[in-house]
Write an enzyme that holds these catalytic residues in place. Structure first.
Site, PDB file in Angstrom:
ATOM      1  N   GLU A 122       0.831  -1.209   0.000  1.00  5.87           N
ATOM      2  CA  GLU A 122       0.000   0.000   0.000  1.00  5.87           C
ATOM      3  C   GLU A 122       0.862   1.255   0.000  1.00  5.87           C
ATOM      4  O   GLU A 122       0.479   2.281  -0.570  1.00  5.87           O
ATOM      5  CB  GLU A 122      -0.968   0.003   1.192  1.00  5.87           C
ATOM      6  CG  GLU A 122      -1.932  -1.199   1.256  1.00  5.87           C
ATOM      7  CD  GLU A 122      -2.721  -1.447  -0.024  1.00  5.87           C
ATOM      8  OE1 GLU A 122      -2.921  -0.510  -0.813  1.00  5.87           O
ATOM      9  OE2 GLU A 122      -3.122  -2.614  -0.256  1.00  5.87           O
ATOM     10  N   HIS A 157       1.669   2.139  -3.529  1.00  3.47           N
ATOM     11  CA  HIS A 157       0.550   2.884  -4.135  1.00  3.47           C
ATOM     12  C   HIS A 157       0.556   4.332  -3.651  1.00  3.47           C
ATOM     13  O   HIS A 157       0.352   5.273  -4.416  1.00  3.47           O
ATOM     14  CB  HIS A 157      -0.784   2.246  -3.727  1.00  3.47           C
ATOM     15  CG  HIS A 157      -1.140   0.988  -4.478  1.00  3.47           C
ATOM     16  ND1 HIS A 157      -1.206   0.922  -5.846  1.00  3.47           N
ATOM     17  CD2 HIS A 157      -1.464  -0.261  -4.034  1.00  3.47           C
ATOM     18  CE1 HIS A 157      -1.569  -0.312  -6.217  1.00  3.47           C
ATOM     19  NE2 HIS A 157      -1.722  -1.052  -5.132  1.00  3.47           N
TER      20      HIS A 157
HETATM   21 ZN    ZN Z   1      -2.420  -3.083  -5.158  1.00  8.27          ZN
END
Ligand code: ZN
Length: 506
Positions: free
Chosen positions: A268, A271
């Site tokens: 994450e 991202h």
């Molecule tokens: Zn992902």
């Protein structure tokens, strides 16, 4: 109105929509983290209200007039100018949004809501039959969606367009064929290693508060800005970028598993670092939005797998891990730990799969989605088709539909065309990382990572990928960054290196 005025008005409206959509994103984040259970009804109304308002503003015929006034004008003559990229992506999204009849949009929303409930029940009870009629409706409606939007060659092309604009069935078929051919024997080589990695060292006692601190320290090290983000707990981990200065991540902790939360947070964070480094001045316009789902996934996979499961990364972090969890890993050697986090083993569940076998899970879904959409496969025959193909690819027998064709939520929410972006992400990650090594120097980059210094790699990603937003389509971005279109070879080479490293310790 001049073309320049029309463009300025489009930017103004697009930025307004950016603000509106970011409000919905805050509510969505809250819904999955802190909202009390009884708030669900009101939250549903709030979200529906904002979604309708956003759709109404974006499909306003005035947008079509403004686009027509700009297209073909000097403002977009240079294909690399800001305006050209924005207009290209507005047009794609506007056409898609306005070509879909309202009745179809409403029916899709209704059926997929029901389908998700039915899927949850069916998965729990291992009863495909109760989900089947709803999945049949979903497939039928997605066919209608493709027909309304229009497509070349295959209906599926219209559906991928929503996630990976510019990518086609033909591209994906070639990519998956090349990849699968190389993966199957490679996975067998891992299986034939004389000693199986001991995964149990990852399933000892790892106190949750220490897991959080440890994961946060890694997120900070690779460049996540906590002054512009947060890490919270949720049942389904995600990253939500509201806009400049606010991009939040979530994870879930299991006191008897180190990998779930730690690699989840790295993922994450990848991202989030992308979101945090999109150009703030373009917020609300396509130039301020991530390139595609596949490229987004490449950023999470790059940090999670390319960097985070590598030896240099753990040269830095393993001594710190021992300090944080002396009881769990005090007696574990770096080799044993490295082998455990890189174990490759065919398994039933996609989300628990290692980085090699993971892509076979996606190849299977891609194949079945194509057949469902073309009508070659009837929904009623899906479980059999799944089980047969699964055994052929993985050499495992699927014991029930819960661990077979019912395991993922994607088809229930209508996300046909979504799965391939996961593998695109894995392949882009490997190809980007190979390019970074070439351009920054493989040895010096490794040295950085071994010292816990990730700044140069992060800045390379910002400069080559993040700051472009949607200036280029994914395929074009890939050619610019790596000098080649997307191919499976860098990913396969990465796995071969891993195999050699494991051979030395297993
Ligand atoms: Zn992902």
């Amino acid at each position: 109105m001049t073309a320049a005025d029309a463009y300025a008005e489009l930017v103004r409206r697009s930025k307004e929509l950016g603000v509106l959509n970011s409000c919905a994103a805050v509510l969505g984040w809250d819904q999955q983290t802190y909202m009390p259970a009884k708030g669900a009804g009101l939250r549903g109304e709030q979200m529906a209200f904002l979604a309708a308002l956003s759709h109404q503003k974006f499909t306003d015929p005035k947008i079509g007039e403004l686009l027509a006034a700009v297209e073909g004008s000097d403002a977009v003559a240079n294909p690399e100018a800001d305006a050209a990229a924005n207009v290209r992506e507005w047009r794609r999204a506007y056409d898609r949004a306005t070509k879909l009849p309202e009745a179809l949009v409403a029916e899709l929303a209704r059926v997929t809501t029901q389908a998700q409930q039915a899927w949850e029940q069916a998965k729990k009870a291992n009863q495909f039959a109760t989900f089947r009629p709803l999945l049949e409706r979903v497939v039928e409606l997605k066919r209608q969606e493709a027909d309304a939007v229009g497509f070349k060659e295959h209906r599926y092309n219209a559906l991928i367009e929503e996630y990976e604009p510019g990518t086609t069935v033909a591209d994906l078929k070639a990519l998956f064929a090349g990849l699968t051919k190389q993966l199957v024997p490679l996975i067998q080589k891992f299986a034939d290693l004389p000693k199986k990695p001991d995964r149990s060292v990852l399933e000892r006692e790892y106190a949750v508060d220490r897991q959080r601190l440890f994961a946060e320290s890694a997120a900070v090290a690779i460049g996540y800005d906590f002054a512009a983000g947060r890490l919270d707990t949720t049942s389904h981990p995600f990253c939500s970028g509201f806009g400049p200065g606010d991009c939040r991540i979530t994870t879930r902790y299991n006191p008897r598993s180190f990998s779930d939360a730690f690699f989840g947070v790295l993922h994450e964070t990848g991202h989030a670092v992308y979101e945090q480094n999109l150009p703030a001045e373009h917020f609300g316009t396509p130039l301020g939005v991530a390139c595609s789902f596949g490229v987004h996934e490449s950023q999470s996979r790059l940090w999670e797998n390319q960097v985070g499961r590598g030896r240099p990364f753990w040269d830095h972090f393993f001594p710190r891990l021992r300090q944080a969890f002396p009881a769990a890993v005090g007696d574990v050697s770096p080799d044993t730990f490295y082998a455990a986090i890189n174990d490759v083993r065919p398994s039933l569940i996609r989300v628990e799969a290692d980085e090699a076998t993971y892509n076979l899970h996606i190849a299977l879904r891609f194949e079945l989605e194509l057949a469902l959409l073309s009508g070659d496969l009837a929904v009623v025959d899906l479980p059999d088709a799944w089980n047969t193909r699964f055994t052929a690819l993985f050499g495992l027998t699927v014991p029930d539909d819960t661990r077979g064709c019912l395991q993922d939520i994607h088809w229930a929410f209508g996300g046909i065309g979504y799965f391939p972006t996961y593998t695109l992400g894995n392949l882009y990650a490997a190809q980007f990382m190979a390019a970074a090594k070439t351009q920054l120097g493989a040895e010096s980059l490794e040295g950085d990572i071994r010292r816990g210094e990730f700044g140069r790699l992060k800045e390379w990603l910002v400069k080559n990928i993040h700051r472009h937003g949607q200036r280029f389509r994914a395929a074009e971005l890939c050619r610019r960054v790596t000098g080649s279109s997307l191919v499976p070879e860098p990913f396969v080479a990465h796995l071969n290196e891993k195999y050699t490293a494991l051979q030395a310790v297993c």
